[in-house]
Motif scaffolding. Sequence first.
Motif, short mmCIF file in Angstrom:
data_model
loop_
_atom_site.label_atom_id
_atom_site.label_comp_id
_atom_site.label_asym_id
_atom_site.label_seq_id
_atom_site.Cartn_x
_atom_site.Cartn_y
_atom_site.Cartn_z
N ILE A 1 12.37 5.53 -72.83
CA ILE A 1 12.85 6.69 -71.89
C ILE A 1 11.70 7.67 -71.62
O ILE A 1 11.56 8.23 -70.81
N VAL A 2 10.73 7.66 -72.58
CA VAL A 2 9.64 8.49 -72.33
C VAL A 2 8.19 7.67 -72.32
O VAL A 2 8.32 6.80 -73.03
N LYS A 3 7.19 8.09 -71.68
CA LYS A 3 5.85 7.48 -71.68
C LYS A 3 4.76 8.45 -72.27
O LYS A 3 4.96 9.83 -71.61
N ASN B 1 -0.15 13.44 -72.28
CA ASN B 1 0.68 13.80 -71.29
C ASN B 1 1.91 13.19 -71.68
O ASN B 1 1.99 11.73 -71.77
N LEU B 2 3.15 13.68 -71.69
CA LEU B 2 4.50 13.06 -71.69
C LEU B 2 5.27 13.03 -70.31
O LEU B 2 5.04 14.04 -69.57
N ALA C 1 11.38 5.99 -65.43
CA ALA C 1 12.41 5.79 -64.46
C ALA C 1 13.84 5.69 -65.31
O ALA C 1 14.96 6.30 -64.89
N LYS C 2 13.72 5.07 -66.35
CA LYS C 2 15.13 4.90 -67.04
C LYS C 2 15.49 6.23 -67.71
O LYS C 2 16.57 6.68 -67.80
N ASP D 1 7.44 13.53 -62.64
CA ASP D 1 6.10 13.65 -62.09
C ASP D 1 5.19 14.71 -62.67
O ASP D 1 3.87 14.62 -62.34
N LYS D 2 5.66 15.64 -63.48
CA LYS D 2 4.80 16.71 -63.92
C LYS D 2 4.45 16.45 -65.39
O LYS D 2 5.21 16.30 -66.24
#
Length: 141
Positions: free
Chosen positions: A76-78, A90-91, A95-96, A45-46
Amino acid sequence: MELFEITGFQVNRTNVKMNNYFTKQLKQFEITPEQWGILSVLDSDKATTQKDLAETIDRDQTTIVRMIHSLEKKEIVKRVVNDTDKRSHNLYLTAKGVRLKSKVLPVVLEAHNHVTRYLSMSEISELKVILEKLYASVKDE
């Protein structure tokens, strides 16, 4: 001065063994201790910028970009372009990534307990203070 009396040698020797141990513990999740460092900082979320992440885990920006790219491939990261600064990203955890973080955390805590099993709580606190002092003495070098 003997080799084992040199603080840097002992810190490095311990770091190598601890890193090897953590690597073995994390292998089942197909992540490295460095990647865990990223997961532990990120949230779904942040937003965290690549620059902030690099500063938090004390890695150079080039290394962070490479590590983030690897975690993006694993979904794992977007990475999202920053609205106010188009050069920045922004990272977020996907959900995974959130599921993975929740699975890995108990293993990390157990590994921490294992490597500190011969230390009292006060010794762990004292060690953290000592390591922070050693880090402060070389962080800008």
